[in-house]
Design an enzyme around this catalytic site. Structure first.
Site, PDB file in Angstrom:
ATOM      1  N   PRO A  59      90.790  72.913  53.713  1.00  0.00           N
ATOM      2  CA  PRO A  59      91.443  71.635  53.387  1.00  0.00           C
ATOM      3  C   PRO A  59      92.962  71.779  53.393  1.00  0.00           C
ATOM      4  CG  PRO A  59      89.662  72.086  51.853  1.00  0.00           C
ATOM      5  CD  PRO A  59      89.834  73.311  52.691  1.00  0.00           C
ATOM      6  N   GLU A  60      93.623  70.824  54.010  1.00  0.00           N
ATOM      7  CA  GLU A  60      95.075  70.821  54.081  1.00  0.00           C
ATOM      8  C   GLU A  60      95.608  69.799  53.064  1.00  0.00           C
ATOM      9  OE1 GLU A  60      96.404  70.726  58.226  1.00  0.00           O
ATOM     10  OE2 GLU A  60      94.513  71.589  58.865  1.00  0.00           O
TER      11      GLU A  60
END
Ligand SMILES: [Zn+2]
Length: 274
Positions: free
Chosen positions: A2-3
């Site tokens: 996840p960014e």
């Protein structure tokens, strides 16, 4: 993994359920996600702690407790949720951390492959950790000039640089590919050769794409889930990531997929990016 948009979504989803709650106890299924803290210390510090705040810094969800911060960096297969017991079998099986709260719900970090990390830092430790991270891309205090200077200090590929969390935080492989395509910049170009004008365009596109992705509650390309357990919606808006071999949305040229720049998957249009 996840960014920024995905972690921001998780944090916003969890904030109303977590702030003001007390953790009754904590249990951990595996130690391999812990960094710099033992299972015993983590469990004893979490037990009885009140949750004052949950924020995002870089790709971390940061839970502020009494004088300490629980820092969660979800891995590719990680998710952080507040759930009503009893947990479903699948949720229970992959739950690495379970922390029942005083309202009867449970804070759960689940991670199928356990690629995420959990840290527990005191305020001084958090300040040091925070200082080593680069600026937030959405912070208006980050100027085009400063971003450009940071890029030009290095001869490494610009794609690698914008994913370097010491240079700028929150951007990973998906949004790096997208931002470079949107900016018309070849991902393999050396940072030192990025002009001030190109740096301005790149920062503007990074911001535009991150904000649009937050609006769509993130991109689910593998197993990312929001803080309420749903898939994100931005994956359908990706122009290059996951589209190697398909026609460019702008010019129709076949998109090139390569692993030569940073050992990660890079997708680019040779005609639109130079
Ligand atoms: Zn093109």
């Amino acid at each position: 993994m996840p960014e920024l948009p995905e972690v921001e979504t998780i944090v916003r989803d969890l904030r109303p359920s977590l702030v003001g709650r007390t953790i009754l106890r904590a249990s951990l299924s595996h130690d391999d996600v812990l960094r710099g803290v033992s299972r015993r210390t983590l469990v004893s510090r979490l037990t009885g702690a009140t949750i004052h705040e949950i924020t995002r810094r870089a790709k971390h969800a940061v839970v502020r407790l009494d004088g300490r911060r629980l820092v969660v960096q979800p891995g590719m297969t990680g998710s952080l949720m507040v759930q009503d017991p009893p947990l479903a079998e699948r949720e229970h099986r992959y739950a690495v951390l379970q922390a029942p709260l005083d309202d009867g719900r449970v804070l759960v970090y689940r991670d199928v492959r356990r690629l995420g990390t959990l840290l527990l830092l005191d305020e001084a430790g958090w300040a040091r950790y925070d200082r080593d991270l680069g600026p937030e891309p959405l912070d208006p205090a980050l100027s085009d000039e400063e971003f450009g200077r940071r890029l030009r200090r290095s001869r490494q590929a610009v794609k690698k640089l914008i994913m370097d969390q010491r240079l700028i935080v929150g951007v990973g492989n998906i949004y790096a590919n997208e931002a470079l395509f949107a900016s018309g910049i070849d991902p393999s170009r050396a940072g030192a050769l990025i002009t001030p004008a190109e740096a301005s365009v790149l920062l503007r596109e990074i911001r535009r794409i991150l904000l649009a992705a937050i609006e769509a509650r993130g991109s689910t390309v593998r197993s990312y889930r929001t803080g309420t357990g749903e898939a994100g919606g931005f994956q359908v808006a990706l122009d290059v990531y996951g589209r190697g071999g398909e026609p460019c949305v702008r010019c129709g040229t076949r998109l090139t997929e390569t692993h030569l720049i940073d050992a990660r998957t890079t997708v680019l249009c040779h005609r639109c990016q130079s």
